[in-house]
Motif scaffolding. Structure first.
Motif, PDB file in Angstrom:
ATOM      1  N   ILE A   9       1.210  -1.551   8.309  1.00  0.00           N
ATOM      2  CA  ILE A   9       1.221  -0.388   7.422  1.00  0.00           C
ATOM      3  C   ILE A   9       0.026   0.512   7.741  1.00  0.00           C
ATOM      4  N   HIS A  10       0.288   1.811   7.942  1.00  0.00           N
ATOM      5  CA  HIS A  10      -0.776   2.778   8.197  1.00  0.00           C
ATOM      6  C   HIS A  10      -0.470   4.048   7.413  1.00  0.00           C
ATOM      7  N   ASN A  11      -1.439   4.476   6.601  1.00  0.00           N
ATOM      8  CA  ASN A  11      -1.253   5.670   5.751  1.00  0.00           C
ATOM      9  C   ASN A  11       0.012   5.556   4.894  1.00  0.00           C
ATOM     10  N   ASN A  12       0.201   4.347   4.369  1.00  0.00           N
ATOM     11  CA  ASN A  12       1.334   4.073   3.471  1.00  0.00           C
ATOM     12  C   ASN A  12       2.691   4.211   4.171  1.00  0.00           C
ATOM     13  N   GLN A  13       2.683   4.080   5.507  1.00  0.00           N
ATOM     14  CA  GLN A  13       3.910   4.140   6.286  1.00  0.00           C
ATOM     15  C   GLN A  13       4.099   2.828   7.058  1.00  0.00           C
ATOM     16  N   ILE A  14       5.346   2.374   7.158  1.00  0.00           N
ATOM     17  CA  ILE A  14       5.663   1.156   7.912  1.00  0.00           C
ATOM     18  C   ILE A  14       5.746   1.511   9.386  1.00  0.00           C
ATOM     19  N   LYS A  15       4.865   0.905  10.204  1.00  0.00           N
ATOM     20  CA  LYS A  15       4.840   1.190  11.634  1.00  0.00           C
ATOM     21  C   LYS A  15       5.595   0.154  12.459  1.00  0.00           C
ATOM     22  N   SER A  16       5.589  -1.098  12.003  1.00  0.00           N
ATOM     23  CA  SER A  16       6.313  -2.149  12.723  1.00  0.00           C
ATOM     24  C   SER A  16       6.681  -3.270  11.760  1.00  0.00           C
ATOM     25  N   HIS A  35      15.371   3.036   7.349  1.00  0.00           N
ATOM     26  CA  HIS A  35      14.204   3.750   6.816  1.00  0.00           C
ATOM     27  C   HIS A  35      13.457   2.832   5.860  1.00  0.00           C
ATOM     28  N   TYR A  36      12.144   2.646   6.109  1.00  0.00           N
ATOM     29  CA  TYR A  36      11.300   1.841   5.232  1.00  0.00           C
ATOM     30  C   TYR A  36      10.405   2.760   4.405  1.00  0.00           C
ATOM     31  N   TYR A  37      10.203   2.395   3.155  1.00  0.00           N
ATOM     32  CA  TYR A  37       9.255   3.126   2.323  1.00  0.00           C
ATOM     33  C   TYR A  37       8.639   2.165   1.306  1.00  0.00           C
ATOM     34  N   ILE A  38       7.500   2.585   0.733  1.00  0.00           N
ATOM     35  CA  ILE A  38       6.722   1.727  -0.158  1.00  0.00           C
ATOM     36  C   ILE A  38       6.666   2.346  -1.544  1.00  0.00           C
TER      37      ILE A  38
END
Length: 261
Positions: A9-16, A35-38
């Motif tokens: 997770i980077h800047n509230n985004q799923i990278k891998s 699409h992933y989101y938190i």
């Protein structure tokens, strides 16, 4: 799909995404239709498959960075989208077969060996044993035509004693001794109870039951109809066994106390 995942997770985004598979972590490709989101402490995965939106939740229960897959809901992207559907052969309230009808016209008879089912109105809940616990799937017949569509899935981790416990439904695992502690105020339904495997319903000390006579005095009503046994206690507590064999529905095989009766 397994039960355990790790996310970068980077800047509230799923990278891998990594999935625990066959004893090791493996990177999982994020496809174009995923699409992933938190939201708060929960990670969601949204995927469109054959015109159906699948939304899966992931939670990290103990804060160790390992997430468990939770519930998946299935929603048509358009009300005109045709989904796969299922038909169930139900006899005496028990599911004896399951057939899947795919949108491409293929028909498949699904194996339901060791699967457990509950039938409630237009809903059928299926519990499929896995090495890590149970996969719970709910199907719904929206218009009464006998066609059931999958509305959500849930992955539930088991333990040494109780394979599934959520709300009022409990499923014991085949091939092992399972125990469930009944406490005052519980109203539970238990499936797959097998006295030959040593399964037990244990009354806590709060019941004050230490002998068979005390047990009988606190029972308010007993109802049995071939595959269902319901025992009601005076303190608004009840336990119902579904799919129970006739030979198991005898007091000598039930241990309702932590002590010998």
């Amino acid at each position: 799909m397994s039960d355990l995942y790790r996310f970068s997770i980077h800047n509230n985004q799923i990278k891998s995404v990594q999935e625990w598979d066959d004893g090791r972590w493996e990177y999982e490709k994020i496809d174009a239709d995923e699409h992933y989101y938190i939201e708060g402490d929960v990670i969601f995965k949204q995927e469109t498959d054959d015109g159906v939106i699948e939304l899966t939740s992931f939670t990290d229960i103990n804060g160790d960075g390992i997430y468990s897959a939770g519930q998946t809901t299935f929603t048509p992207a358009s009300p005109h989208i045709v989904q796969d559907f299922y038909r169930f052969d139900i006899q005496n309230g028990n599911v004896i077969s399951k057939t899947e009808y795919e949108t491409d016209g293929e028909i498949e008879q699904d194996s339901i060996q060791q699967h457990q089912f509950t039938v409630q109105g237009n809903l059928i809940t299926e519990y499929e044993p896995e090495g890590w616990g149970f996969e719970k799937t709910v199907y719904k017949d929206s218009n009464g035509d006998g066609r059931y569509q999958k509305i959500y899935e849930e992955y539930i981790t088991g333990n040494n004693h109780q394979s599934y416990d959520q709300g009022k439904e409990i499923v014991f695992q085949s091939g092992q001794q399972d125990k469930f502690t009944l406490t005052p105020g519980d109203n539970v339904n238990i499936s797959n109870f097998n006295a030959d495997e040593g399964d037990q319903i244990i009354l806590s000390d709060t019941f004050g039951i230490h002998s068979f006579i005390q047990l009988v005095k606190q029972i308010d009503d007993i109802d049995y109809d071939d595959t269902r046994l319901e025992v009601k206690f005076e303190n608004n507590t009840s336990v119902e066994f579904t799919g129970i064999l006739t030979q198991d529905a005898v007091w000598g095989l039930f241990n309702f106390s932590a002590e010998q009766l």
